[in-house]
Design a protein around this motif. Structure first.
Motif, PDB file in Angstrom:
ATOM      1  N   GLU A  41      36.359  66.728  43.099  1.00 32.94           N
ATOM      2  CA  GLU A  41      36.902  65.867  42.045  1.00 32.94           C
ATOM      3  C   GLU A  41      36.476  66.366  40.665  1.00 32.94           C
ATOM      4  OE1 GLU A  41      37.497  61.573  44.333  1.00 32.94           O
ATOM      5  OE2 GLU A  41      35.589  61.957  43.350  1.00 32.94           O
ATOM      6  N   LYS A  51      39.401  63.725  32.302  1.00 32.32           N
ATOM      7  CA  LYS A  51      38.109  63.086  32.515  1.00 32.32           C
ATOM      8  C   LYS A  51      37.866  62.768  33.998  1.00 32.32           C
ATOM      9  CE  LYS A  51      35.764  59.517  29.936  1.00 32.32           C
ATOM     10  NZ  LYS A  51      35.968  58.352  29.051  1.00 32.32           N
ATOM     11  N   HIS A  52      38.910  62.301  34.682  1.00 31.60           N
ATOM     12  CA  HIS A  52      38.725  61.869  36.073  1.00 31.60           C
ATOM     13  C   HIS A  52      39.752  62.481  37.009  1.00 31.60           C
ATOM     14  CE1 HIS A  52      36.217  58.558  34.561  1.00 31.60           C
ATOM     15  NE2 HIS A  52      37.174  58.318  33.682  1.00 31.60           N
ATOM     16  N   ASP A 205      39.187  55.271  31.948  1.00 28.30           N
ATOM     17  CA  ASP A 205      38.050  54.878  32.796  1.00 28.30           C
ATOM     18  C   ASP A 205      38.382  53.690  33.695  1.00 28.30           C
ATOM     19  OD1 ASP A 205      36.656  56.832  31.450  1.00 28.30           O
ATOM     20  OD2 ASP A 205      35.644  55.435  30.088  1.00 28.30           O
ATOM     21  N   ALA A 208      40.617  54.709  36.539  1.00 24.45           N
ATOM     22  CA  ALA A 208      39.874  55.517  37.513  1.00 24.45           C
ATOM     23  C   ALA A 208      39.040  54.615  38.423  1.00 24.45           C
ATOM     24  CB  ALA A 208      38.982  56.528  36.785  1.00 24.45           C
ATOM     25  N   LYS A 212      39.622  54.095  42.459  1.00 24.69           N
ATOM     26  CA  LYS A 212      38.515  54.419  43.374  1.00 24.69           C
ATOM     27  C   LYS A 212      38.246  53.271  44.335  1.00 24.69           C
ATOM     28  CE  LYS A 212      35.720  57.951  41.263  1.00 24.69           C
ATOM     29  NZ  LYS A 212      34.446  58.338  40.649  1.00 24.69           N
TER      30      LYS A 212
END
Ligand code: PLP
Length: 366
Positions: A41, A51-52, A205, A208, A212
């Motif tokens: 990842e 970023k993710h 963020d 993400a 998750k």
């Protein structure tokens, strides 16, 4: 026979490293949500410049989970409209309908096969909440123009990047333009696992964190479930395979571009329309798609001459039995594309001899 894509030959190049990576996972005793996934990842996020990156079970789940997450955080709701190219693989559309949103099909640019900004503008209604561009065949969509439209109308942007790992405009890669992107690592994709795998990329963020949780039963914390999630995890063995393959993606893409360059400069048969390309990094040639009037006849001629080809795709989503409710709609540009396209062999392990044979046989078609 010149194969369309020889996965055995492709993966054999990295046999030693793949087997070592596999052994490393077996020996570790840890098979789900461990170091390999975390490392992949991080490495894939870095590759895309985002970023993710969040690993999931496949590309379809990647797209489904982004939309699902936007519903969970209140940015989308059932019945909202999502603009999508009419000429795409059905997965792009399934991601929308699976979430009870409404796909609004638009005709593509007939030369690039990607979303046409003018047609996107014309399709916007009060219910439009998102645009889902598909970087079809490996060519990045006209992202600067599409981003302008999204900003003007306050729309979310989800890139279907399943065919275009690494395609970029001035260094800014697919997966880093929209609010989020879905990638597939199906074995035949430019970055292919040795089984099913996918990922979501985003710079957001909150998104993400939500994704998750959703991929893991809706849980941020073991046995606490914030959402009614699903099980869509990318396992350690596939993450380890992908870490090996990612190191060679650059050189494989370079070889794909070399093959495309040969085809484009040496196929001179006037019956064949070649894909547009300005030799830029905007195309990673997941597929080399030509067009011709009598496509099925050309395909038979190539098969008779031992060249394997594939049609991407024979039936557009709105004509599929699965979407009977839209079967009466007509999209003439899209339907014509589906009747005329044919994908030539483009395999990073193809020899120059094979490339030249394909060129010679196609130039001999009349
Ligand atoms: C392959 C593909 C997908 C789906 O990926 P899977 O990993 O097979 O689920 C989605 N969109 C496009 C355009 C694709 O080519």
């Amino acid at each position: 026979m010149i194969n369309f894509l020889d996965l055995q030959k492709i993966n054999n190049q990295y046999q030693k490293e793949l087997k070592e990576a596999c052994a490393r996972v077996i020996d570790s005793g840890w098979y789900i949500m461990g170091n390999e996934l975390e490392s992949f990842e991080r490495e894939f996020a870095e590759y895309c410049g985002v970023k993710h990156a969040i690993g999931v079970a496949n590309g379809l789940d990647a797209l489904i989970l982004v939309i699902r997450a936007w519903k969970e955080v209140g940015k989308l709701k059932a019945g909202d409209e999502v603009i999508v190219p009419a000429n795409t693989y059905i997965a792009s559309v399934l991601a929308i309908t699976e979430n009870d949103l409404v796909p609004v099909f638009v005709e593509p640019n007939p030369v690039t096969y990607n979303l046409c900004p003018t047609n996107v503008r014309a399709a916007i209604t009060a219910k439009t909440k998102a645009i889902l561009p598909v970087h079809l065949y490996g060519l990045i969509s006209p992202m600067p123009e599409l981003i302008d439209i999204a900003k003007e109308h306050n729309l979310l942007m989800l890139e279907d990047s399943a065919q275009a790992h690494g395609a970029n405009i001035d260094g800014k890669k697919v997966g880093n333009w929209g609010d989020a992107a879905g990638f597939s690592f199906y074995p035949g994709k430019n970055l292919g696992a040795l089984g099913d795998a996918g990922a979501i990329t985003t710079n957001d963020d909150e998104l993400a964190q939500t994704v998750k949780a959703l991929r893991n039963y809706g849980s941020h914390k073991k046995y606490e479930n914030l959402y009614q999630g699903i099980n869509s995890r990318l396992d350690e063995i596939q993450a380890a395979m992908l870490r090996v393959k990612l190191k060679f993606l650059g050189q494989e893409t370079a070889r794909r571009r070399e093959i495309a360059n040969c085809y484009r400069s040496e196929i001179t048969n006037p019956l064949i329309q070649l894909p547009e390309w300005n030799n830029d990094e905007n195309h990673v040639f997941h597929l080399f798609v030509i067009r011709t009037e009598n496509r099925d006849e050309l395909q038979k001629y190539l098969t008779d001459n031992s060249i394997q080809t594939v049609i991407h795709y024979p039936i557009p989503p709105h004509k599929q039995p699965a979407y009977a409710r839209w079967n009466q709609k007509t999209f003439p540009i899209t339907e014509k594309i589906h009747q005329q396209v044919l994908s030539l062999p483009i395999d990073p392990t193809m020899t120059d001899d094979c490339i030249n044979t394909v060129i010679r046989i196609i130039n001999g078609y009349e």
